[in-house]
Design an enzyme around this catalytic site. Structure first.
Site, PDB file in Angstrom:
ATOM      1  N   HIS A   1      -4.555  -5.191  -8.692  1.00 54.21           N
ATOM      2  CA  HIS A   1      -5.436  -4.131  -8.196  1.00 54.21           C
ATOM      3  C   HIS A   1      -6.889  -4.584  -8.326  1.00 54.21           C
ATOM      4  O   HIS A   1      -7.270  -5.153  -9.355  1.00 54.21           O
ATOM      5  CB  HIS A   1      -5.201  -2.848  -8.998  1.00 54.21           C
ATOM      6  CG  HIS A   1      -6.045  -1.718  -8.523  1.00 54.21           C
ATOM      7  ND1 HIS A   1      -5.748  -1.010  -7.375  1.00 54.21           N
ATOM      8  CD2 HIS A   1      -7.205  -1.199  -9.001  1.00 54.21           C
ATOM      9  CE1 HIS A   1      -6.686  -0.095  -7.170  1.00 54.21           C
ATOM     10  NE2 HIS A   1      -7.574  -0.192  -8.146  1.00 54.21           N
TER      11      HIS A   1
ATOM     12  N   ASP B   1       4.341   1.772 -12.693  1.00 52.34           N
ATOM     13  CA  ASP B   1       5.112   2.944 -13.104  1.00 52.34           C
ATOM     14  C   ASP B   1       5.021   3.992 -12.001  1.00 52.34           C
ATOM     15  O   ASP B   1       4.595   3.667 -10.884  1.00 52.34           O
ATOM     16  CB  ASP B   1       4.642   3.456 -14.483  1.00 52.34           C
ATOM     17  CG  ASP B   1       3.200   3.955 -14.446  1.00 52.34           C
ATOM     18  OD1 ASP B   1       2.635   4.092 -13.335  1.00 52.34           O
ATOM     19  OD2 ASP B   1       2.639   4.224 -15.527  1.00 52.34           O
TER      20      ASP B   1
ATOM     21  N   ALA C   1     -11.061 -13.969  -7.559  1.00 47.25           N
ATOM     22  CA  ALA C   1     -10.585 -13.807  -8.941  1.00 47.25           C
ATOM     23  C   ALA C   1      -9.096 -13.454  -8.964  1.00 47.25           C
ATOM     24  O   ALA C   1      -8.331 -13.970  -9.797  1.00 47.25           O
ATOM     25  CB  ALA C   1     -11.399 -12.732  -9.648  1.00 47.25           C
ATOM     26  N   GLU C   2      -8.662 -12.587  -8.037  1.00 44.93           N
ATOM     27  CA  GLU C   2      -7.234 -12.211  -7.980  1.00 44.93           C
ATOM     28  C   GLU C   2      -6.345 -13.438  -7.764  1.00 44.93           C
ATOM     29  O   GLU C   2      -5.281 -13.548  -8.367  1.00 44.93           O
ATOM     30  CB  GLU C   2      -6.987 -11.245  -6.813  1.00 44.93           C
ATOM     31  CG  GLU C   2      -7.513  -9.851  -7.040  1.00 44.93           C
ATOM     32  CD  GLU C   2      -7.209  -8.917  -5.869  1.00 44.93           C
ATOM     33  OE1 GLU C   2      -7.215  -7.714  -6.083  1.00 44.93           O
ATOM     34  OE2 GLU C   2      -6.972  -9.393  -4.746  1.00 44.93           O
TER      35      GLU C   2
ATOM     36  N   ASN D   1       1.790  -5.435 -10.214  1.00 50.48           N
ATOM     37  CA  ASN D   1       0.860  -5.221  -9.101  1.00 50.48           C
ATOM     38  C   ASN D   1      -0.484  -5.847  -9.447  1.00 50.48           C
ATOM     39  O   ASN D   1      -0.842  -5.953 -10.614  1.00 50.48           O
ATOM     40  CB  ASN D   1       0.677  -3.706  -8.905  1.00 50.48           C
ATOM     41  CG  ASN D   1      -0.270  -3.359  -7.781  1.00 50.48           C
ATOM     42  OD1 ASN D   1      -0.209  -3.957  -6.698  1.00 50.48           O
ATOM     43  ND2 ASN D   1      -1.151  -2.402  -8.012  1.00 50.48           N
TER      44      ASN D   1
ATOM     45  N   GLY E   1       3.006   6.376 -11.491  1.00 53.46           N
ATOM     46  CA  GLY E   1       1.671   6.805 -11.082  1.00 53.46           C
ATOM     47  C   GLY E   1       1.039   5.845 -10.085  1.00 53.46           C
ATOM     48  O   GLY E   1       1.663   4.866  -9.651  1.00 53.46           O
TER      49      GLY E   1
ATOM     50  N   MET F   1       0.794  -1.222   0.000  1.00 60.56           N
ATOM     51  CA  MET F   1       0.000   0.000   0.000  1.00 60.56           C
ATOM     52  C   MET F   1       0.829   1.277   0.000  1.00 60.56           C
ATOM     53  O   MET F   1       0.412   2.288   0.561  1.00 60.56           O
ATOM     54  CB  MET F   1      -0.960  -0.028   1.192  1.00 60.56           C
ATOM     55  CG  MET F   1      -2.014  -1.101   1.048  1.00 60.56           C
ATOM     56  SD  MET F   1      -2.896  -0.920  -0.526  1.00 60.56           S
ATOM     57  CE  MET F   1      -4.093  -2.225  -0.396  1.00 60.56           C
TER      58      MET F   1
HETATM   59  C1  GAR Z   1      -5.858  -7.121  -2.716  1.00 64.09           C
HETATM   60  O1  GAR Z   1      -7.248  -7.170  -2.894  1.00 64.09           O
HETATM   61  C2  GAR Z   1      -5.216  -6.189  -3.728  1.00 64.09           C
HETATM   62  O2  GAR Z   1      -5.906  -6.133  -4.922  1.00 64.09           O
HETATM   63  C3  GAR Z   1      -5.274  -4.875  -3.013  1.00 64.09           C
HETATM   64  O3  GAR Z   1      -4.967  -5.192  -1.681  1.00 64.09           O
HETATM   65  C4  GAR Z   1      -5.501  -6.475  -1.388  1.00 64.09           C
HETATM   66  C5  GAR Z   1      -4.447  -7.263  -0.632  1.00 64.09           C
HETATM   67  O4  GAR Z   1      -4.999  -8.437  -0.127  1.00 64.09           O
HETATM   68  N1  GAR Z   1      -4.306  -3.958  -3.577  1.00 64.09           N
HETATM   69  C6  GAR Z   1      -4.571  -2.689  -3.868  1.00 64.09           C
HETATM   70  O5  GAR Z   1      -5.636  -2.155  -3.614  1.00 64.09           O
HETATM   71  C7  GAR Z   1      -3.426  -1.949  -4.526  1.00 64.09           C
HETATM   72  N2  GAR Z   1      -3.861  -0.691  -5.049  1.00 64.09           N
HETATM   73  P1  GAR Z   1      -4.053  -9.613   0.395  1.00 64.09           P
HETATM   74  O6  GAR Z   1      -3.093  -9.015   1.411  1.00 64.09           O
HETATM   75  O7  GAR Z   1      -5.006 -10.577   1.034  1.00 64.09           O
HETATM   76  O8  GAR Z   1      -3.353 -10.197  -0.804  1.00 64.09           O
END
Ligand code: GAR
Length: 204
Positions: A113, A145, A177-178, A111, A147, A94
């Site tokens: 997101h 990058d 999904a991630e 990353n 940003g 973060m």
């Molecule tokens: C995830 O959902 C990821 O997409 C988000 O933090 C979470 C971490 O979960 N990341 C962002 O929002 C980055 N901008 P985790 O610690 O259980 O993997």
């Protein structure tokens, strides 16, 4: 075959990190994870790394809230280089990375997101999508990058927004999904990078 060396950075509970380490252990992701680094001493991601026998390092972030101090970021570069890391994986990290990391790992930081970028960059992207009245959101894997959540997109997965969805319920489904998308995208990059041909390697 040569295995791509990963370094994972995260600030939270580490469910994405666990998904990656489980796939490596199961032989479904042909990479090695050399180190996990967190800016939060008690983050779950560090405990997960230890559970999998991966070196887990807490890096005290310093006085800023959204970035690391420049000296701390240079220390992060040294840690990752000493561990032989080739691809830096942000799994819920973060803080915004600056020149020391971006210059040390050009096109080598990715990353995940929780939105269909370029929509809803920044924090709590699932809450932003709900508030905007979207019917579909999802998750994105992208290169990092200078940003905020703005780099070149590598892969995306859609997640439907259900009637009466809550922020927590939606976030949970996005995270499911991630946990599929992120390891799959890393696997494809690893294949390119360790590929037989110079063309395949330069595509990475
Ligand atoms: C995830 O959902 C990821 O997409 C988000 O933090 C979470 C971490 O979960 N990341 C962002 O929002 C980055 N901008 P985790 O610690 O259980 O993997």
């Amino acid at each position: 075959m040569r295995r791509l060396a990963l370094g994972i950075l995260g600030s939270g509970k580490g469910s994405n990190c666990r998904a990656i380490l489980e796939k490596i252990r199961a032989g479904e992701l042909q990479t090695d994870c050399r180190i996990v680094v967190s800016d939060v001493a008690e983050a779950g991601i560090l405990a997960i790394a230890r559970e999998f026998g991966v070196p887990a390092v807490f890096l005290s972030p310093g006085k800023f809230r959204t970035k690391l101090e420049p000296e701390t970021e240079s220390q992060l570069v040294r840690l990752l280089r000493d561990a032989g890391v080739e691809l830096v994986v942000l799994a819920g990290f973060m803080r915004v990375l600056k020149a020391p990391m971006l210059e040390a790992f050009p096109h080598r930081i990715i990353n995940v997101h929780p939105s269909l970028l370029p929509k809803f960059p920044g924090r709590e992207a699932w809450t932003q999508a709900l508030a905007a009245g979207e019917r579909v959101t999802g998750c994105t894997v992208h290169y990092v990058d200078a940003g905020v959540d703005s780099g070149e997109i590598i892969a995306q997965r859609e997640v439907a927004i259900l009637p009466n969805d809550t922020p927590d319920g939606l976030h949970m489904r996005i995270q499911v999904a991630e946990r599929e998308l992120f390891p799959a995208a890393i696997g494809e990059l690893a294949q390119k990078c360790t590929g037989e041909t110079a063309q395949a390697r330069s595509d990475f």
